[in-house]
Write a protein that holds these residues in place. Structure first.
Motif, mmCIF file in Angstrom:
data_model
loop_
_atom_site.group_PDB
_atom_site.id
_atom_site.type_symbol
_atom_site.label_atom_id
_atom_site.label_comp_id
_atom_site.label_asym_id
_atom_site.label_seq_id
_atom_site.Cartn_x
_atom_site.Cartn_y
_atom_site.Cartn_z
ATOM 1 N N VAL A 247 0.862 -1.174 0.000
ATOM 2 C CA VAL A 247 0.000 0.000 0.000
ATOM 3 C C VAL A 247 0.897 1.222 0.000
ATOM 4 N N GLU A 248 0.643 2.097 -0.975
ATOM 5 C CA GLU A 248 1.475 3.292 -1.156
ATOM 6 C C GLU A 248 2.952 2.914 -1.249
ATOM 7 N N GLY A 249 3.224 1.755 -1.882
ATOM 8 C CA GLY A 249 4.590 1.307 -2.094
ATOM 9 C C GLY A 249 5.226 0.608 -0.914
ATOM 10 N N ARG A 250 4.509 0.479 0.184
ATOM 11 C CA ARG A 250 5.061 -0.147 1.388
ATOM 12 C C ARG A 250 4.471 -1.542 1.566
ATOM 13 N N ALA A 251 5.323 -2.531 1.800
ATOM 14 C CA ALA A 251 4.895 -3.925 1.903
ATOM 15 C C ALA A 251 4.039 -4.137 3.136
ATOM 16 N N LEU A 252 2.992 -4.964 2.975
ATOM 17 C CA LEU A 252 2.122 -5.318 4.085
ATOM 18 C C LEU A 252 2.389 -6.736 4.576
#
Length: 425
Positions: A247-252
């Motif tokens: 999400v928004e380039g950040r891994a979940l």
């Protein structure tokens, strides 16, 4: 062979003539591929289905018996059934089922024309457009529109008519219509609906989901509700590959677990379903953003891009408020709130009861005084009850004044009732 084909044509024509039916007099029924449908046998006063035959029209006027003397004899007998009222049931419809059927008792017959509603996407030579075609079909192909009162219309998934300059409609006949769309990236995984009506009566509807290369799927969710973000085409995962959500380039990845801590201060947990969809069990405003589902093996093959929009409201002025989010006439999300009306809460409902109790107490007090001094008590009774009535009127006036000045503190009303208690006592 030609003799038998000609004989079949003559027999079918004679049967239709005996029933007084022309081609336009058939009962016309509409269905979708994969559906189940029941074709009625409209012959009156049938005593037994053992006298009933069902015939199906073939190419060049040939006829195939699908039911003979009340028994299913068609090759596809597993999908056909004869019901107690002699109706013909067809399950898991295929295009080859869309034909003219005749129910025959030997002396009388009735005919049913079964037509399939289809919706397809046609590759367009013009870049930046999507062309959808909706039409009635039979096993022979597109049907020439001999049906009266047929109308095809286009809408969104929630039946809202399509409006806007990027939508263009072409109607070649009442049974064939085109929708030409100026393509947007957000048309990815968006559903379009074709609806068929006859004489303004709904008959059938079919939906189609468009796919746009490098497109973005838009998802709308109301705050406090659950939402599932799909990860499509995961069947192409490589050996040992797995899905990664960002999400928004950040891994979940680190946050997807049965007992998940919130991400970026969000209140709702994430978890991944068996089909690799990302589920947010309780959406908050902070969950809005760009999500991406991809393969986490270094190649970063992207399966789906999703823009999640959240819907909420911060101010309420009525007992019930519903907020809708629209996109090109399509209601894509809604949320309903109930306001708290303090005048309807138990504490406030108790106030009239308290007032009556106070009045009763005042009456009892007056009665006791009258027993001590009848003459003075009579006069005192009139005076005391007059004061009670006047204070009630003052309280009502105060309440009306509060309604005209809504910003005033609720304690003012409470004080007026306190003053009333002092007068009664």
């Amino acid at each position: 062979m030609a003799y038998f084909s000609l004989l079949s044509v003559c027999l079918l024509s004679l049967t239709q003539a005996a029933a007084g039916l022309q081609s336009s007099d058939h009962l016309v029924m509409f269905a979708l591929l994969g559906d189940a449908i029941t074709l009625p046998c409209s012959i009156p006063s049938i005593k037994s289905c053992s006298s009933i035959d069902w015939n199906m029209a073939e190419m060049f006027g040939a006829v195939t018996k699908v039911v003979t003397a009340g028994r299913v004899t068609a090759p596809n007998s597993l999908r056909l059934g004869l019901l107690k009222d002699c109706s013909l049931e067809i399950n898991h419809l295929v295009l080859d089922d869309a034909r003219l059927y005749s129910c025959d008792s030997g002396a009388l017959n009735s005919s049913v024309s079964l037509q399939i509603l289809e919706l397809t996407e046609r590759p367009t030579p013009a870049d930046g457009t999507i062309e959808l075609q909706c039409f009635l079909n039979t096993y022979k192909g597109h049907v020439a529109c001999n049906n009266r009162g047929i109308h095809i219309k286009w809408s969104t998934e929630d039946n809202t008519p399509l409006n806007g300059n990027r939508f263009h409609f072409e109607t070649d006949s009442e049974c064939f219509s085109k929708l030409i769309i100026k393509k947007r990236l957000t048309d990815h995984h968006r559903k379009w609906k074709c609806q068929l009506t006859q004489n303004d009566t709904f008959k059938a509807a079919i939906s189609y989901t468009t796919t746009v290369k490098d497109g973005i799927e838009e998802v709308f969710a109301a705050v406090g509700e659950s939402v599932s973000l799909s990860c499509s085409s995961t069947s192409s995962l490589g050996i040992g590959g797995r899905v990664e959500w960002t999400v928004e380039g950040r891994a979940l990845t680190d946050h997807i677990s049965p007992a998940l801590s919130p991400y970026k201060g969000q209140t709702g947990p994430f978890h991944e379903s068996k089909d690799s969809s990302l589920v947010i069990s309780r959406v908050s405003a902070l969950h809005a953003g760009d999500y991406q589902c991809s393969e986490s093996n270094g190649q970063q093959k992207v399966f789906n891009k999703i823009k999640l929009h959240t819907l909420d409201v911060s101010s309420m002025t009525s007992d019930e408020l519903t907020c809708f989010a629209h996109r090109e006439g399509d209601v894509v999300a809604s949320k309903k709130w109930h306001t708290v009306n303090f005048l309807k809460t138990p504490a406030w409902l108790a106030l009239p009861l308290g007032l009556l109790t106070c009045i009763a107490a005042g009456g009892l007090y007056v009665y006791m005084k009258r027993k001590h001094n009848k003459d003075a008590g009579n006069e005192q009774s009139s005076i005391e009850m007059t004061h009670v009535y006047e204070d009630i009127q003052d309280a009502n006036d105060e309440e009306q004044h509060q309604q005209r000045q809504p910003k005033r503190e609720a304690v003012t009303t409470t004080d007026s009732f306190y003053d009333l208690l002092q007068v009664v006592n």
